[in-house]
Design a protein around this motif. Structure first.
Motif, PDB file in Angstrom:
ATOM      1  N   THR A   2       0.908  -0.989   0.068  1.00 41.47           N
ATOM      2  CA  THR A   2       0.080   0.130  -0.057  1.00 41.47           C
ATOM      3  C   THR A   2       0.811   1.084  -0.139  1.00 41.47           C
ATOM      4  O   THR A   2       1.835   1.365   0.911  1.00 41.47           O
ATOM      5  CB  THR A   2      -0.978  -0.089   1.027  1.00 41.47           C
ATOM      6  N   SER A   3       0.488   2.101  -0.865  1.00 43.54           N
ATOM      7  CA  SER A   3       1.398   3.395  -0.822  1.00 43.54           C
ATOM      8  C   SER A   3       0.640   4.300   0.121  1.00 43.54           C
ATOM      9  O   SER A   3      -0.297   4.618   0.292  1.00 43.54           O
ATOM     10  CB  SER A   3       1.148   3.979  -2.386  1.00 43.54           C
ATOM     11  N   TRP A   5       1.005   8.169   0.745  1.00 47.99           N
ATOM     12  CA  TRP A   5       1.150   9.380  -0.017  1.00 47.99           C
ATOM     13  C   TRP A   5       1.137  10.474   0.997  1.00 47.99           C
ATOM     14  O   TRP A   5       1.562  11.603   0.443  1.00 47.99           O
ATOM     15  CB  TRP A   5       0.046   9.724  -0.966  1.00 47.99           C
ATOM     16  N   ASP A 187      10.174   0.403  -4.780  1.00 40.96           N
ATOM     17  CA  ASP A 187       9.279   0.556  -3.724  1.00 40.96           C
ATOM     18  C   ASP A 187       8.429   1.788  -3.591  1.00 40.96           C
ATOM     19  O   ASP A 187       9.101   2.768  -3.873  1.00 40.96           O
ATOM     20  CB  ASP A 187      10.128   0.444  -2.444  1.00 40.96           C
ATOM     21  N   PRO A 188       7.077   1.735  -3.796  1.00 41.83           N
ATOM     22  CA  PRO A 188       6.553   2.922  -3.863  1.00 41.83           C
ATOM     23  C   PRO A 188       6.691   4.107  -2.747  1.00 41.83           C
ATOM     24  O   PRO A 188       6.698   5.448  -3.117  1.00 41.83           O
ATOM     25  CB  PRO A 188       5.028   2.479  -4.107  1.00 41.83           C
ATOM     26  N   ASN A 189       6.919   3.747  -1.457  1.00 44.83           N
ATOM     27  CA  ASN A 189       6.897   4.475  -0.530  1.00 44.83           C
ATOM     28  C   ASN A 189       8.414   5.167  -0.538  1.00 44.83           C
ATOM     29  O   ASN A 189       8.505   6.519  -0.127  1.00 44.83           O
ATOM     30  CB  ASN A 189       6.715   3.732   0.907  1.00 44.83           C
ATOM     31  N   ILE A 192       7.765   7.611  -3.018  1.00 46.92           N
ATOM     32  CA  ILE A 192       7.053   8.965  -2.502  1.00 46.92           C
ATOM     33  C   ILE A 192       7.929   9.829  -1.561  1.00 46.92           C
ATOM     34  O   ILE A 192       7.871  11.062  -1.905  1.00 46.92           O
ATOM     35  CB  ILE A 192       5.929   8.436  -1.828  1.00 46.92           C
ATOM     36  N   PHE A 229       1.096   3.669 -10.472  1.00 49.68           N
ATOM     37  CA  PHE A 229       1.784   4.680  -9.608  1.00 49.68           C
ATOM     38  C   PHE A 229       1.979   6.050 -10.308  1.00 49.68           C
ATOM     39  O   PHE A 229       1.617   7.114  -9.958  1.00 49.68           O
ATOM     40  CB  PHE A 229       3.101   3.994  -9.307  1.00 49.68           C
TER      41      PHE A 229
END
Length: 257
Positions: A2-3, A5, A187-189, A192, A229
């Motif tokens: 889960t991202s 944001w 890794d989306p986090n 971000i 993304f």
């Protein structure tokens, strides 16, 4: 995964509270043909109302690609080297335009790329040189204005706005792909957090906010996670303090076709 944001949203809120604006642009590399992936890219660009600078490999660009670009005004063709051919020895990072050949051979290829793109795309072409793998020798950069280029684009924050007289550097800053690992979405986090930090550096004066903030994609290798993304990131930036930057065409810059 889960991202989260929240770090980026908090940073964007500070930009808005301080009445700051962020120039934003988008570059996508390696186009040669009208594919289903290009159609997906086009739809996303149009839905966001954000033009994408399409870095096209001149040697291999086909007529169907030219027709697709002609039908979609959010696609801005730019020059992606000549053949996307690696000229570096095995012990060096891949490159097409570093000093592994005589300078006249290198500039011949850079000129051939521009001329073929002018022939195929005409007024729609932007005179921007995008070296494959984002690598180009400084000595080659000095030659680009004389060939007809007005912009050069690689990666990471630029060191100077004008690396050569008559040439503007407009780089990309975030690539969502994990090239050295899964070749899927990084890794989306991490992405971000990295974006929020780069914007914080601009807001606090440690980085040049006159350089458009560039998102780099590669439509031919995207999976659904990367598409999602990219859409989420660009949507948040556009909803915040960003304004769209696009490079002018050859016609707008007054360069000959």
């Amino acid at each position: 995964m889960t991202s989260d944001w929240c770090p980026l949203e908090a940073e964007l809120a500070l930009w808005q509270a301080q009445e700051l604006t962020l120039p934003l642009w988008w570059r996508d590399d390696d186009a040669i043909a009208a594919t289903s992936q290009l159609e997906e890219l086009t739809k996303l660009s149009e839905s966001l109302a954000l033009p994408v600078h399409l870095a096209i490999i001149p040697r291999d660009a086909d007529e169907e690609l030219a027709e697709h670009v002609a039908r979609h005004l959010t696609l801005i063709p730019v020059v992606h080297g000549w053949a996307h051919h690696n000229n570096a020895p095995q012990n060096e990072k891949k490159s097409e335009f570093r000093l592994h050949r005589p300078m006249d051979k290198i500039t011949d290829d850079a000129l051939a790329g521009l001329q073929r793109m002018q022939t195929v795309f005409g007024d729609r072409l932007n005179p921007m040189f995008v070296p494959p793998w984002n690598r180009v020798a400084p000595e080659v950069v000095q030659e680009l204005p004389g060939l007809g280029y007005r912009f050069v684009s690689t990666a990471t924050p630029r060191k100077t706005a004008t690396p050569a007289p008559g040439l503007e550097q407009i780089n990309t800053h975030l690539d969502p792909i994990d090239w050295r690992g899964t070749r899927g979405l990084a890794d989306p986090n991490m992405l971000i957090d990295k974006t929020a930090q780069m914007l914080r550096d601009r807001r606090e004066g440690r980085a040049d906010n006159t350089e458009p903030f560039g998102i780099l994609t590669h439509h031919l290798v995207h999976d659904q996670d990367i598409w999602t993304f990219t859409q989420d990131l660009l949507g948040r930036l556009l909803a915040g303090p960003s304004y769209v930057w696009t490079a002018p065409s050859s016609k707008q810059t007054g360069d000959p076709e």
